[in-house]
Design a protein around this motif. Structure first.
Motif, mmCIF file in Angstrom:
data_model
loop_
_atom_site.group_PDB
_atom_site.id
_atom_site.type_symbol
_atom_site.label_atom_id
_atom_site.label_comp_id
_atom_site.label_asym_id
_atom_site.label_seq_id
_atom_site.Cartn_x
_atom_site.Cartn_y
_atom_site.Cartn_z
ATOM 1 N N LYS A 1 -0.939 68.097 52.468
ATOM 2 C CA LYS A 1 -1.350 67.273 51.326
ATOM 3 C C LYS A 1 -1.655 68.122 50.098
ATOM 4 C CE LYS A 1 -3.278 63.119 53.422
ATOM 5 N NZ LYS A 1 -4.473 62.309 53.595
ATOM 6 N N THR A 2 -2.240 69.282 50.307
ATOM 7 C CA THR A 2 -2.649 70.093 49.159
ATOM 8 C C THR A 2 -1.475 70.934 48.657
ATOM 9 O OG1 THR A 2 -3.375 71.846 50.645
ATOM 10 C CG2 THR A 2 -5.041 70.274 49.947
ATOM 11 N N PRO A 3 -1.291 71.031 47.331
ATOM 12 C CA PRO A 3 -0.194 71.839 46.801
ATOM 13 C C PRO A 3 -0.448 73.343 46.961
ATOM 14 C CG PRO A 3 -1.459 70.884 45.008
ATOM 15 C CD PRO A 3 -2.010 70.318 46.274
ATOM 16 N N ASN A 4 -1.709 73.737 46.951
ATOM 17 C CA ASN A 4 -2.021 75.156 47.177
ATOM 18 C C ASN A 4 -2.648 75.286 48.566
ATOM 19 O OD1 ASN A 4 -4.426 73.941 46.761
ATOM 20 N ND2 ASN A 4 -5.116 75.220 45.065
ATOM 21 N N GLY A 5 -3.035 76.449 48.963
ATOM 22 C CA GLY A 5 -3.561 76.678 50.300
ATOM 23 C C GLY A 5 -5.037 76.366 50.460
ATOM 24 N N GLU A 6 -5.716 75.942 49.415
ATOM 25 C CA GLU A 6 -7.162 75.707 49.446
ATOM 26 C C GLU A 6 -7.485 74.378 50.142
ATOM 27 O OE1 GLU A 6 -9.575 77.650 47.507
ATOM 28 O OE2 GLU A 6 -8.002 79.134 47.172
ATOM 29 N N GLY A 7 -8.746 74.243 50.544
ATOM 30 C CA GLY A 7 -9.242 72.970 51.071
ATOM 31 C C GLY A 7 -8.957 72.805 52.557
ATOM 32 N N SER A 8 -9.311 71.615 53.031
ATOM 33 C CA SER A 8 -9.116 71.340 54.454
ATOM 34 C C SER A 8 -7.618 71.163 54.733
ATOM 35 C CB SER A 8 -9.873 70.074 54.860
ATOM 36 O OG SER A 8 -9.378 68.971 54.160
ATOM 37 N N LYS A 9 -7.259 71.483 55.934
ATOM 38 C CA LYS A 9 -5.845 71.443 56.302
ATOM 39 C C LYS A 9 -5.481 70.021 56.728
ATOM 40 C CE LYS A 9 -5.477 76.239 57.643
ATOM 41 N NZ LYS A 9 -6.816 76.829 57.618
ATOM 42 N N THR A 10 -5.154 69.165 55.741
ATOM 43 C CA THR A 10 -4.749 67.793 56.030
ATOM 44 C C THR A 10 -3.243 67.652 55.833
ATOM 45 O OG1 THR A 10 -5.271 67.177 53.762
ATOM 46 C CG2 THR A 10 -6.966 66.771 55.420
ATOM 47 N N TRP A 11 -2.645 66.795 56.635
ATOM 48 C CA TRP A 11 -1.189 66.655 56.655
ATOM 49 C C TRP A 11 -0.789 65.209 56.394
ATOM 50 C CZ3 TRP A 11 1.843 70.967 57.553
ATOM 51 C CH2 TRP A 11 1.171 72.101 57.991
ATOM 52 N N ASP A 12 0.349 65.016 55.739
ATOM 53 C CA ASP A 12 0.960 63.702 55.563
ATOM 54 C C ASP A 12 2.171 63.626 56.473
ATOM 55 O OD1 ASP A 12 -0.537 62.210 53.779
ATOM 56 O OD2 ASP A 12 0.446 63.071 52.017
ATOM 57 N N ARG A 13 2.364 62.449 57.114
ATOM 58 C CA ARG A 13 3.552 62.232 57.939
ATOM 59 C C ARG A 13 4.350 61.088 57.341
ATOM 60 N NH1 ARG A 13 -0.365 61.784 61.899
ATOM 61 N NH2 ARG A 13 -1.013 63.827 62.618
ATOM 62 N N PHE A 14 5.587 61.369 57.002
ATOM 63 C CA PHE A 14 6.490 60.357 56.464
ATOM 64 C C PHE A 14 7.599 60.116 57.471
ATOM 65 C CE2 PHE A 14 4.721 62.525 52.748
ATOM 66 C CZ PHE A 14 4.145 61.442 52.095
ATOM 67 N N GLU A 15 8.021 58.843 57.570
ATOM 68 C CA GLU A 15 9.054 58.498 58.547
ATOM 69 C C GLU A 15 9.993 57.449 57.957
ATOM 70 O OE1 GLU A 15 8.192 58.005 62.913
ATOM 71 O OE2 GLU A 15 8.463 55.912 62.317
ATOM 72 N N MET A 16 11.281 57.616 58.207
ATOM 73 C CA MET A 16 12.275 56.632 57.795
ATOM 74 C C MET A 16 13.109 56.276 59.022
ATOM 75 S SD MET A 16 15.088 56.674 54.724
ATOM 76 C CE MET A 16 15.907 58.153 55.235
ATOM 77 N N LYS A 17 13.229 54.961 59.284
ATOM 78 C CA LYS A 17 14.017 54.498 60.422
ATOM 79 C C LYS A 17 15.325 53.903 59.903
ATOM 80 C CE LYS A 17 10.164 53.513 63.451
ATOM 81 N NZ LYS A 17 9.487 52.519 64.273
ATOM 82 N N ILE A 18 16.431 54.299 60.535
ATOM 83 C CA ILE A 18 17.751 53.782 60.173
ATOM 84 C C ILE A 18 18.282 52.989 61.361
ATOM 85 C CG2 ILE A 18 20.092 54.371 59.495
ATOM 86 C CD1 ILE A 18 18.917 56.908 58.221
ATOM 87 N N HIS A 19 18.510 51.692 61.133
ATOM 88 C CA HIS A 19 18.984 50.786 62.173
ATOM 89 C C HIS A 19 20.486 50.602 62.021
ATOM 90 C CE1 HIS A 19 14.773 49.750 62.921
ATOM 91 N NE2 HIS A 19 14.647 49.784 61.600
ATOM 92 N N LYS A 20 21.174 50.411 63.157
ATOM 93 C CA LYS A 20 22.636 50.331 63.136
ATOM 94 C C LYS A 20 23.101 49.227 64.083
ATOM 95 C CE LYS A 20 26.504 53.557 63.455
ATOM 96 N NZ LYS A 20 26.834 54.945 63.740
ATOM 97 N N ARG A 21 24.077 48.430 63.621
ATOM 98 C CA ARG A 21 24.674 47.369 64.431
ATOM 99 C C ARG A 21 26.192 47.500 64.363
ATOM 100 N NH1 ARG A 21 19.982 47.245 65.173
ATOM 101 N NH2 ARG A 21 18.528 45.522 64.944
ATOM 102 N N ILE A 22 26.856 47.178 65.467
ATOM 103 C CA ILE A 22 28.311 47.221 65.523
ATOM 104 C C ILE A 22 28.819 45.848 65.961
ATOM 105 C CG2 ILE A 22 30.301 48.204 66.723
ATOM 106 C CD1 ILE A 22 28.805 50.819 66.882
#
Length: 120
Positions: free
Chosen positions: A68-89
């Protein structure tokens, strides 16, 4: 003269030949994807075509984990992003002219359509 007539007749029979048409639909939005699939299958069944599908392929999960932080300072918090791609035939068995009429439906935004034609 007769050779020209034979060639023209051959081309007409080749065009009316039944092909296996595979329509692949991909999207991030399941509702839009299912709506397009159902519209496609309904239009094909109205024309009395042989239809296989929609076959649901495994969903692709694309995930990115970033700090989350642009520099190395602060608590080590993380963002998780996810994209799902669905497919039909969907497989259709019909002449290629009829497929043009079937696929002229209003496609929902965000749905990608890929059509491949194979001779069987």
């Amino acid at each position: 003269m007769s050779q020209v007539a034979k060639k023209a007749g051959y081309q007409e029979s080749a065009e009316s030949q039944i092909h296996r048409i595979r329509i692949t639909l991909t999207s991030r939005n399941v509702k839009n994807l299912e709506k397009v699939c159902s519209d496609l299958v309904l239009r094909a069944k109205d024309k009395q075509l042989r239809v296989k599908g929609p076959v649901r392929m495994p969903t692709k999960r694309l995930s990115i984990t970033t700090r989350k932080t642009p520099n190395g300072e602060g608590s080590k918090t993380w963002d998780r992003f996810e994209m799902k791609i669905h497919k039909r035939i969907v497989d259709l068995y019909s002449p290629s002219e009829i497929v043009k009429q079937i696929t002229s439906i209003a496609i929902e935004p965000g749905v990608e359509v890929e059509v491949t034609i194979a001779n069987d």
